[in-house]
Scaffold this active site. Sequence first.
Site: not given
Ligand code: NAD
Length: 326
Positions: A125-127, A149, A153
């Site tokens: 993430t950009d964060e 968080y 990351k």
């Molecule tokens: P989300 O919370 O919707 O999904 C996360 C998934 O991971 C879920 O299905 C959850 O059940 C699973 N999970 C959690 N802990 C787990 C574990 N210990 N073992 C196996 N599975 C596990 O998240 P998202 O928004 O889809 O984000 C996906 C990735 O993208 C993350 O790594 C997040 O940091 C990154 N990201 C998201 C955003 C955003 O805007 N949503 C932005 C930047 C980066």
Amino acid sequence: MKVLVTGGAGFIGSHYVRSMLAGAYPGYEDAEITVLDKVTYAGSLDNLPTDDPRLFFVRGDVCDQDLLRLLLPGHDMVVHFAAESHVDRSLQAAAAFVRTNVGGTQCLLETCVEVGVRTVVHVSTDEVYGSIPTGSWDENEPLLPNSPYAASKAGSDLIARAFWRTHGLDVRVTRCSNNYGPRQHPEKFLPRFITNLLSGLPVPLYGDGRNSREWLHVDDHCQAIQLVLTKGAAGEIYNVGGGTELTNREVTARLLELCGADWDLVRHVEDRKGHDLRYSIDDSKISRQLGYAPRWSFEEGLADLVAWYRDHPGFWEPLRALEGSA
Ligand code: NAD
């Protein structure tokens, strides 16, 4: 070709899996996918076409190394989405964030080295860069995360770098801006506001609403991940942006208009602790080197998103009922 996707039952991971199964990624039309997901409150099997013969779903924890040792052999590549992802929750209780985001990434990468997985894309993430008052970060910017968080990351990004440098594992890191799109959990900003407004409920705007974010459609993000998987280089980091930077207040104004509501439904609530004022990334590297170009305009994407939540109460009503909140 066999691809293992961690966190594939979540918002972004499930979009990636559905896109690959639908043939959106050239050369991967026949790929077989294993999804490993713990199915926390944030994940759901309803997000996946579980009857697709090319999809194999395993409910399990990315921190479970014995399971990974059983699962990973035979996979050519891994796309690692699994994470605890909600900043607000990390302010209340950070342990699960460190465990899954740092420990889970370490466990996964260590097992990839052991069993000889060829390529890993680690989705970050950009964060991790922290807040930037003006200008944009490129990939060489120091990591200055502010929330637990973001810190977890950043820790996972450093673990990825270490496994590349020390063990020669081909791991590539993406750092994207705020994603939006269908199937995002209603605890997050846009779905929370949209589902409240569609229900005639007030929306909670943090502080003065001046916090500014860059918005990226989930489909553009997944295209970028696929470009990094197929054309990226080992040990490299790629920023992925959506090109539209708006304050939360500006986004709120657009949502009110799209939902046919007024500012009298907006409640200014106490700001999030340590709330980063502004994120902005320079993603010229992925554009230049891999040919990335976002396809969605925010205007079109936001209208589409409101329509999706309006048409799919079956997705968000049960999740909101579980939360018991508005
Ligand atoms: P989300 O919370 O919707 O999904 C996360 C998934 O991971 C879920 O299905 C959850 O059940 C699973 N999970 C959690 N802990 C787990 C574990 N210990 N073992 C196996 N599975 C596990 O998240 P998202 O928004 O889809 O984000 C996906 C990735 O993208 C993350 O790594 C997040 O940091 C990154 N990201 C998201 C955003 C955003 O805007 N949503 C932005 C930047 C980066």
